[in-house]
Write a protein that holds these residues in place. Sequence first.
Motif, PDB file in Angstrom:
ATOM      1  N   UNK A 361       0.841  -0.989   0.234  1.00  0.00           N
ATOM      2  CA  UNK A 361      -0.150  -0.378   0.056  1.00  0.00           C
ATOM      3  C   UNK A 361       0.638   1.551   0.098  1.00  0.00           C
ATOM      4  N   UNK A 362       1.848   1.126  -0.536  1.00  0.00           N
ATOM      5  CA  UNK A 362       2.945   2.154  -0.679  1.00  0.00           C
ATOM      6  C   UNK A 362       2.929   2.790  -2.132  1.00  0.00           C
ATOM      7  N   UNK A 363       3.459   4.293  -2.210  1.00  0.00           N
ATOM      8  CA  UNK A 363       3.919   4.535  -3.253  1.00  0.00           C
ATOM      9  C   UNK A 363       5.798   4.590  -3.149  1.00  0.00           C
ATOM     10  N   UNK A 364       6.778   4.412  -4.019  1.00  0.00           N
ATOM     11  CA  UNK A 364       7.961   4.488  -3.385  1.00  0.00           C
ATOM     12  C   UNK A 364       8.633   5.632  -4.827  1.00  0.00           C
ATOM     13  N   UNK A 365       9.131   6.748  -4.863  1.00  0.00           N
ATOM     14  CA  UNK A 365      10.047   7.832  -5.845  1.00  0.00           C
ATOM     15  C   UNK A 365      11.425   7.049  -5.491  1.00  0.00           C
ATOM     16  N   UNK A 366      12.139   6.979  -6.221  1.00  0.00           N
ATOM     17  CA  UNK A 366      13.493   6.276  -6.118  1.00  0.00           C
ATOM     18  C   UNK A 366      14.365   7.133  -7.667  1.00  0.00           C
ATOM     19  N   UNK A 367      15.740   7.787  -6.429  1.00  0.00           N
ATOM     20  CA  UNK A 367      16.238   8.554  -7.662  1.00  0.00           C
ATOM     21  C   UNK A 367      17.603   8.006  -7.716  1.00  0.00           C
TER      22      UNK A 367
END
Length: 445
Positions: A361-367
């Motif tokens: 249930x999570x959104x992961x932004x990755x850079x």
Amino acid sequence: MNYMENKNTPNPWDLDAEAIVVKIRWFGVLIGYFLVNATDMSGDRRGLLNAILAIGVGYTLLDTYFSWKKKVFLADYPLFIAAMESLFIGLLCYYEEGLSSTFRYYYFLSILCCALRYSWIVTALCFTFHCISYTTLVFLLNDNSQSKLFISLTMIVMGWLAWASTSLTSLLRRTSSSLEVLNQELLKNQSELEARIAERSKQLQEAQAQVLQQEKMAAFGLLAAGIAHEVGNPLTSISSMVQILQKKELDDYTREKLDLMSGQLIRIRDTLREVMDFSRPANLERKKIKPLPVIEEAMNIAKYYKRTRGKVILLPVPQNLPTINGIHDQLVQVILNLILNAIDAAGTGGIIEVGIAVEGNTIIFQVSDNGPGVSKTDVEKLFLPFFTTKKHGTGLGLFVSQKIIEEHQGMIRYYQKPEGGSLFSATIPSNNFALSIEPTKVPHD
């Protein structure tokens, strides 16, 4: 019953008491040698007494050595020591002047040492051994010159000394224990006070960072508004002139150049609008937002960064991404800050990859970037306010970014990539219902 609670690590009282006992022993041995060699007696008797005292010197040397090593010699055998001292003193009295020998005062010194070192039970047993030793002398010597009162008085004084010294040392032990407890409480309170001061200092530092951040963004907003006004008015005039010229009959070459000029004017206008949008006060409204536009807007702003010398790549995005509840402008600022940091870290020809992942249930932004990464000594300091490894950095970007993500009930983490480079991951629940917060602009370090 040994006086030591821990035989391997004596407490401070034990070590202090042992130091006093060693001094008393040396005092007794030296006085004994003086008495034997300064008084008039036969050579054989002097030699025998010197030999007995030599045994005492040997024991005292061992006691001194162990005291220097922060230990107690024969600490586990107090009754053996008491019995040997009774025999030692009895022999000295026997070969000197019998019941009236000056060495009988050694009984008193021995009881004092025992009271300092051991419990009252051991001291009482030591007193008993000395009474037996002295009584044995009475029967062996059969000295009628000494009255029963003298003999009884000597034993009474030994008993009184045993009681008095035991009472005094018990009082000193209790006082020492009380002081130790008070000292521990004092150290505990000092530790708590230092922790509170450190926490308050941290909060003050964070508050200063927030204020500095807001002041910088306010100044940036005024500058952007001034630039937009000063550039916007001439730009409107030039755009109007180009449109008027485009309506006239023109040759193909001139029309082509005017169209190119019009396109560039539109690009300048769009750039000004993006700068104004970024510098305007953030919208506090929490609403359902799509993750992909957040990344796209951040990448669109990052392309104007003057140090951009590598490639910023958007990785394939999963289909049907769930929405998240949050503040759009703040999340854009966080992702933008991570991208700009990655651009600086990667350097010329570097590759920056931006992506979105879904986990539960999570959104992961990755850079991520392919730069040198962060040293181990700096990893723990990354999110501290005012910490930066850049020559002209402010040290506020990652600190404020972390605050924003935490206020969205998420977390931001740093990872060292196995192949080299850095990866920053910002995880936010897709069903986030965090309370509204005061907007915080994120400066680029």
